[in-house]
Design a protein around this motif. Structure first.
Motif, PDB file in Angstrom:
ATOM      1  N   LEU A 164      -4.748 -13.343  -9.044  1.00  0.00           N
ATOM      2  CA  LEU A 164      -4.011 -13.858  -7.950  1.00  0.00           C
ATOM      3  C   LEU A 164      -2.753 -14.247  -8.295  1.00  0.00           C
ATOM      4  N   PRO A 196       1.571 -11.266  -8.256  1.00  0.00           N
ATOM      5  CA  PRO A 196       2.955 -11.450  -7.611  1.00  0.00           C
ATOM      6  C   PRO A 196       4.080 -11.428  -8.802  1.00  0.00           C
ATOM      7  N   ARG A 230       3.895  -7.512  -6.832  1.00  0.00           N
ATOM      8  CA  ARG A 230       3.182  -7.225  -5.933  1.00  0.00           C
ATOM      9  C   ARG A 230       3.461  -8.376  -4.635  1.00  0.00           C
ATOM     10  N   ARG A 231       3.532  -7.938  -3.475  1.00  0.00           N
ATOM     11  CA  ARG A 231       4.113  -8.720  -2.396  1.00  0.00           C
ATOM     12  C   ARG A 231       3.011  -8.922  -1.297  1.00  0.00           C
ATOM     13  N   LYS A 232       2.319  -7.975  -1.076  1.00  0.00           N
ATOM     14  CA  LYS A 232       1.266  -8.006   0.190  1.00  0.00           C
ATOM     15  C   LYS A 232       0.082  -8.820  -0.369  1.00  0.00           C
ATOM     16  N   ILE A 233      -0.113  -9.976   0.691  1.00  0.00           N
ATOM     17  CA  ILE A 233      -1.073 -10.779   0.262  1.00  0.00           C
ATOM     18  C   ILE A 233      -2.382 -10.239   0.550  1.00  0.00           C
ATOM     19  N   ILE A 279      -3.015  -8.188  -2.964  1.00  0.00           N
ATOM     20  CA  ILE A 279      -3.279  -8.911  -3.901  1.00  0.00           C
ATOM     21  C   ILE A 279      -4.772  -9.565  -3.999  1.00  0.00           C
ATOM     22  N   VAL A 280      -5.191 -10.133  -2.687  1.00  0.00           N
ATOM     23  CA  VAL A 280      -6.456 -10.902  -2.686  1.00  0.00           C
ATOM     24  C   VAL A 280      -7.519  -9.611  -2.737  1.00  0.00           C
TER      25      VAL A 280
END
Length: 160
Positions: free
Chosen positions: A122, A126, A130-133, A136-137
């Motif tokens: 997590l 970023p 990586r920027r898309k939540i 990432i999750v």
């Protein structure tokens, strides 16, 4: 030698593979099971040796770089990532010790690994851009789940 960084990196990787092969040679052979404890490391070392040889050959063929050091911004990210990985290892061992010493631990097995790995991913994703939540999750959850499933289910190895 046109790209000394590739050649040197390949040689260092070959050396690490040699150390790994020496370490694996000390593991016991397979008993009743078909695969012994050294099977997986050996399966990883073979492609690493091949890839390091490819890197060395490419280093002799590729045009030389003008600068061998990354930009200051990239170098700071590399150092930050190394620090984050070190923090991950500390968290993994400390949580494992904490759960081991509890009278009623919240997890019987793989808890420290699951928590530490999910938190590491997590934070690391970023950092790597990586920027898309949701992405990432999802990557953190799926990767942690697959690793726990493979090691606990398939290999039957208890993780910390």
């Amino acid at each position: 030698m046109k790209s000394p960084t590739d050649v040197i990196s390949g040689i260092v990787l070959l050396g690490l593979c040699g150390i790994g092969a020496w370490s694996v040679s000390g593991l016991p052979e397979a008993g009743m099971e078909q695969l012994g404890p050294g099977a997986f490391p050996k399966m990883i070392l073979v492609p690493l040796v091949i890839l390091s040889l490819i890197l060395i050959v490419q280093g002799f063929r590729r045009a030389p770089l003008k600068s061998y050091w990354p930009e200051a911004k990239v170098f700071k990210k590399i150092l930050l990532f190394i620090g984050l990985f070190y923090l991950y290892l500390i968290t993994l061992t400390e949580l494992g010790d904490l759960f081991l010493n509890m009278d009623n631990p919240p997890f019987t097995a793989n808890g420290a690994f699951s928590i530490s790995t999910a938190l590491f991913l997590l934070i690391a994703l970023p950092l790597l851009g990586r920027r898309k939540i949701v992405e990432i999750v999802a990557v953190a959850g799926i990767t942690t789940g697959v690793l726990v499933g493979v090691f606990a289910g398939f290999f039957q190895v208890l993780l910390p």
